[in-house]
Design a protein around this motif. Structure first.
Motif, PDB file in Angstrom:
ATOM      1  N   PRO A 261       0.897  -1.204  -0.097  1.00 34.86           N
ATOM      2  CA  PRO A 261       0.064  -0.003  -0.029  1.00 34.86           C
ATOM      3  C   PRO A 261       0.900   1.119   0.044  1.00 34.86           C
ATOM      4  N   GLN A 262       0.242   2.332  -0.459  1.00 37.86           N
ATOM      5  CA  GLN A 262       0.997   3.524  -0.638  1.00 37.86           C
ATOM      6  C   GLN A 262       1.632   3.996   0.718  1.00 37.86           C
ATOM      7  N   GLU A 263       0.717   3.891   1.879  1.00 36.60           N
ATOM      8  CA  GLU A 263       1.356   4.107   3.009  1.00 36.60           C
ATOM      9  C   GLU A 263       2.345   3.497   3.722  1.00 36.60           C
ATOM     10  N   ALA A 264       2.619   2.305   3.189  1.00 34.04           N
ATOM     11  CA  ALA A 264       3.732   1.447   3.684  1.00 34.04           C
ATOM     12  C   ALA A 264       5.034   1.972   2.982  1.00 34.04           C
ATOM     13  N   GLN A 265       4.891   2.089   1.521  1.00 31.14           N
ATOM     14  CA  GLN A 265       5.921   2.572   0.855  1.00 31.14           C
ATOM     15  C   GLN A 265       6.468   3.821   1.367  1.00 31.14           C
ATOM     16  N   ASP A 266       5.392   4.797   1.663  1.00 28.49           N
ATOM     17  CA  ASP A 266       5.827   6.200   2.267  1.00 28.49           C
ATOM     18  C   ASP A 266       6.367   6.231   3.380  1.00 28.49           C
ATOM     19  N   LEU A 267       6.103   5.148   4.198  1.00 27.77           N
ATOM     20  CA  LEU A 267       6.949   5.049   5.437  1.00 27.77           C
ATOM     21  C   LEU A 267       8.132   4.291   5.216  1.00 27.77           C
ATOM     22  N   ALA A 268       8.453   3.556   4.466  1.00 21.92           N
ATOM     23  CA  ALA A 268       9.912   3.097   4.062  1.00 21.92           C
ATOM     24  C   ALA A 268      10.742   4.203   3.483  1.00 21.92           C
ATOM     25  N   LEU A 269      10.147   5.192   2.718  1.00 26.34           N
ATOM     26  CA  LEU A 269      11.145   6.235   2.238  1.00 26.34           C
ATOM     27  C   LEU A 269      11.153   7.449   3.166  1.00 26.34           C
ATOM     28  N   ALA A 270      10.547   7.476   4.165  1.00 28.12           N
ATOM     29  CA  ALA A 270      10.292   8.539   5.141  1.00 28.12           C
ATOM     30  C   ALA A 270      11.605   8.602   6.142  1.00 28.12           C
ATOM     31  N   PRO A 271      12.330   9.566   6.627  1.00 30.32           N
ATOM     32  CA  PRO A 271      13.429   9.351   7.559  1.00 30.32           C
ATOM     33  C   PRO A 271      13.075   8.758   8.805  1.00 30.32           C
TER      34      PRO A 271
END
Length: 888
Positions: A261-271
């Motif tokens: 899901p997009q939220e999980a992808q964003d979490l991996a990319l975030a600091p």
């Protein structure tokens, strides 16, 4: 343009003036910039206010949806705006563009759909191809189509190819000698550490151990490259267990792959949160375009998963292969994006030289059915376009054959209305055909569920080491009721995968439901500025039966009484998508597919005992492919709804078991015989033809040769050897001409037993006219009369050396060797003892009497003292008795 916030300079900024100059003077350029140079987020914004771009849009292609969304958000944030205003994106199932959007970051398949809708790309100033070195099929196709559009329709359309590791010269030449702009990079030093020897054990265990070592030896976050989501999941489990004690401090393990899901992808990319380190387990999705904040260490397993298509079988399989040198360098570079870093390569340094230099372009190994359909809808043949690598002829032929079978192409290769409808959906042609047929049958919901399931990795997982159940219906049930019967069968549903499939199925249902029936198109939507939901032209659905698609001869199925009743039609819908993979049971768990290939599943699977199934996923390995996903299909459904692929034939053919010709009427689907019955009175010529075909297969020895007929055949060969004008009766020649010389004598016969009534001598004699028959008797006699009066048969088994076998005493008085063939060929004489045993072989009888007879006489007289052994054989009386009869 006023930026909402100041950004530090990036290396690509120094190359932007040269790029702008190139695009002012011409319509194409190649930009080579190393990872971290900033090309993805700087170039579109820098070109936006160029004179040729004012009031128009810039499209930038990204190979992956995650990278497209990330790039759009970053650029929008740099302008101080939410995504969807000046900068937006279009990816499948997620569009954020508005009336003010000037930069659209799109995935490559979306560009193809946009070009189909509007070949001129009206209102588009430039198309930027980011990360072109990945050489995806859609990128190669998109560039080829844009080049043709630029040449024929839009000479002002700017095209920019951007890459980090691309060999620029071939691309520049393809684009008409476009200028090449090179940007310096700003990579921090990265230390590379190799394994001392080749690794052993499971990949997940080795990778988890390397990550633990990296955490202990280094500071900063870690990016780990693994080949697929399965390896990521198993590595995450092992790492979580090893880090549970907290010896490495607070560490968070985060997956990153395209199906999250997009939220999980964003979490991996975030600091990472302050005081916490993160370990990101990623596929090759993180090689380019994305910056994972905080990463100082890369752990590279050195593997990648790529699709490999086999034109021989028509199937695609995912292979796990070593990465290329270029990909390994891209991965290594991720550790030096924001500071000095370390890269752990999980292979020994001596293996580095064995890696391929670059990844093979997808166009050379992929299933080309989507490309062929897109080209047909575009209206161009592959050879009319400019390619960096031309699509292979074998894969193109396979693709065209499939599309014609699906009704997408006509016999002349042009797109049909049904094919145009398929192209407009944006699904693989197989699944697009299935979805359109499902709508005709009133099974639109099930069709969309199947399309979404087949485009996703398996939503059900079996226990470790166990084979998953292959029944696709279980996946549909799990989709509808969060697991369903799967739990009772020892299968565990993946909630995240189910959520993705439900969302995608709903998307396709809306697309099919909103399709116009007359043209296969609908008007392009104009969503409000900043809207989070849009309808990209690229994803417009396609038409229906009314648009000219091959319609079903039957009415839609009756209304279904319960939500699960339509599961009985899973196999039917799969048959529309995979008409070449309909399987007929040969024995439990073993099937013959309609394409002629074999397929197998474990005998304990509950599908293993059904008469017919459709295999949606196979491994394409070995003589029989293993079936991973399938659904049962009713024979009645195949007969009713796949009538276009059915053939009725009357087969008159040889049956080995009966050793006779049998005539049958068959209903055939590819290599499958669905129904068969005996024909009582088949046409006589077909029976004779089948009987003679069996003779040709078994050879002349299968015929009922008598001693006389075999000798006649040998005599004819003797004559043809002496005189080539005689009929050629070599075995291969006679087998090829069976209908001519044997056919008339085999009329009315059906079996090998019947052939025993054929007079082969008479059949062979039919090859000669009257004069040749007389000549045969004169020059190749069946017997020779010797001085004793006996008629001795001539043996022609060796046409070059015919011979007679005769007792020596019967030749007394014969001074010269007998000759045949008009006196040209001396007969070989096998001289026999009184007991019919060979004593001498000669072609020179006079020489034998003169030089050898007396030695032979001495030996024979000792063994046969009662027999007549004269001193002068030339004047002796020949005899076939012990002694000659007294004279007078």
């Amino acid at each position: 343009m006023v930026s909402g916030r100041e950004n530090a300079g990036l290396p690509v900024d120094e190359a932007l003036p040269s790029l702008k100059d190139a695009l002012r003077d011409g319509c194409g350029a190649v930009l080579v910039a190393p990872p971290g140079a900033g090309k993805t987020t700087r170039v579109p914004l820098a070109l936006l206010e160029e004179t040729w771009a004012v009031g128009k849009r810039i499209l930038m292609l990204e190979p992956r949806r995650l990278a497209a969304r990330s790039a759009a958000r970053y650029m929008a944030a740099s302008l101080g705006e939410p995504v969807g205003q000046t900068v937006g994106y279009r990816v499948r199932m997620d569009t954020r563009v508005g009336s003010k959007t000037r930069i659209e970051v799109i995935t490559e398949g979306v560009l193809t759909r946009m070009l189909q809708e509007d070949p001129e790309l009206s209102g588009v100033a430039a198309v930027l191809f980011d990360e072109f070195h990945e050489r995806s099929l859609h990128a190669d196709l998109g560039l080829a189509l844009c080049l043709q559009a630029q040449e024929l329709l839009r000479d002002d359309l700017r095209l920019v190819v951007m890459s980090a590791t691309l060999e620029a010269e071939p691309v520049a030449a393809l684009m008409g000698e476009a200028p090449v702009v090179v940007s310096a990079g700003r990579a921090y030093p990265v230390e590379t550490r190799y394994l001392p020897k080749r690794p052993e054990g499971r990949l997940e265990d080795r990778t988890a151990a390397a990550v633990v070592t990296a955490l202990r030896e280094n500071q900063g976050d870690i990016l780990v490259f693994l080949p697929g989501a399965g390896e990521i999941r198993r590595t995450e489990e092992r790492l979580s267990a090893q880090l549970a004690g907290g010896a490495a401090g607070p560490v968070r393990v985060l997956p990153l792959h395209g199906t999250l899901p997009q939220e999980a992808q964003d979490l991996a990319l975030a600091p990472a949160q302050p005081g916490t380190r993160k370990v990101v387990l990623a596929t090759s999705i993180a090689e380019t375009s994305l910056t994972v904040d905080g990463v100082r260490v890369v752990v590279d397993a050195g593997l990648s998963r790529v699709p490999r298509f086999s034109p021989r079988t028509g199937m695609t399989r995912l292979d796990t292969v070593p990465v290329s040198v270029a990909s390994a360098d891209q991965r290594r570079g991720r550790a030096g994006r924001q500071g000095p870093g370390v890269c752990y390569r999980l292979w020994p340094e001596q293996d580095q030289g064995q890696l391929p230099a670059r990844t093979t372009p997808e166009i050379l190994e992929a299933d080309l059915a989507p490309l062929c359909l897109d080209l047909a809808a575009w209206g161009a043949a592959p050879e009319e376009l400019r390619w960096l690598d031309a699509p292979p002829a074998a894969a193109l032929a396979q693709a065209r054959a499939l599309l014609q079978r699906l009704g997408a192409l006509g016999a002349d290769g042009t797109v049909t209305p049904h094919g145009r409808a398929m192209a407009g959906l944006g699904l693989h042609p197989r699944l697009a055909h299935m979805a359109l047929k499902a709508r005709e049958l009133g099974l639109q919901g099930l069709g969309c569920e199947l399309a979404a399931l087949l485009g996703e990795r398996d939503v059900l997982r079996a226990a470790e080491g166990a084979a998953p159940n292959a029944d696709l219906r279980l996946r549909v049930e799990a989709l509808r009721n969060a697991g369903g019967e799967a739990h009772s069968l020892g299968l565990r549903a993946d909630p995240a995968a189910l959520a993705r499939v439900r969302a995608e199925a709903s998307w396709w249902a809306r697309e099919l439901g909103g399709a116009q029936a007359d043209t296969g198109r609908r008007p392009a939507a104009s969503p409000a500025a900043g809207s989070s939901e849009g309808s990209p032209v690229a994803d417009s659905p396609a038409g229906s039966a009314a648009a000219g698609s091959p319609t079903l001869a039957t009415a839609p199925l009756p209304a279904l009484s319960s939500s699960g009743a339509d599961l009985a039609y899973c196999g039917l819908l799969l048959a529309f998508a995979y008409p070449d993979r309909i399987g007929q049971q040969r024995s439990r768990g073993r099937y013959l597919l309609s394409n002629g290939r074999g397929a197998v599943m474990a005998a304990d699977q509950h599908l293993a005992g059904i008469p017919y199934l459709v295999a949606a996923e196979l491994d394409d390995q070995g003589a029989d492919s293993r079936i991973y996903l399938a659904a049962p299909v009713e024979l009645a459904h195949l007969e009713t709804y796949l009538h276009e692929g059915l053939e009725e034939e009357e087969a008159v053919e040889w049956e080995d078991a009966a050793q006779a010709v049998r005539a049958k009427k068959r209903l055939r689907l590819g290599s499958l015989i669905l129904k068969e019955k005996q024909l009582q009175n088949p046409p006589a010529p077909l029976v004779t033809r089948a009987l003679l075909a069996a003779v040709a297969k078994d050879g002349l020895e299968a015929l009922p040769w008598t001693k006389a007929s075999r000798q006649l055949l040998q005599r004819l060969r003797f004559m043809q050897l002496a005189d080539p004008s005689w009929p050629d009766v070599a075995e291969e020649t006679l087998l090829a001409a069976l209908p001519d010389w044997l056919g008339p004598y085999a009329e009315g016969m059906r079996s090998k037993q019947d052939l025993t009534r054929v007079n082969l001598g008479e059949a062979l004699t039919g090859l000669l006219d009257w004069s040749r028959r007389q000549e045969l008797d004169r020059h190749a006699p069946t017997h020779l009369q010797v001085p004793s009066g006996s008629r001795i048969p001539v043996d022609y088994s060796d046409p070059g050396q015919p011979f007679i076998a005769v007792r020596l005493q019967e030749l007394f008085g014969l001074t010269e060797t007998p000759r045949i063939g008009g006196g040209r060929v001396p007969v070989v004489i096998h001289l026999l003892s009184p007991a019919q045993r060979p004593v001498q072989v000669t072609r020179d009888l006079a020489g034998f009497w003169r030089e050898t007879y007396f030695d032979v006489k001495k030996d024979l007289k000792g063994r046969y003292p009662k027999h007549y052994w004269p001193d002068n054989p030339l004047e002796a009386i020949p005899t076939n008795r012990v002694r000659p009869k007294p004279q007078g």
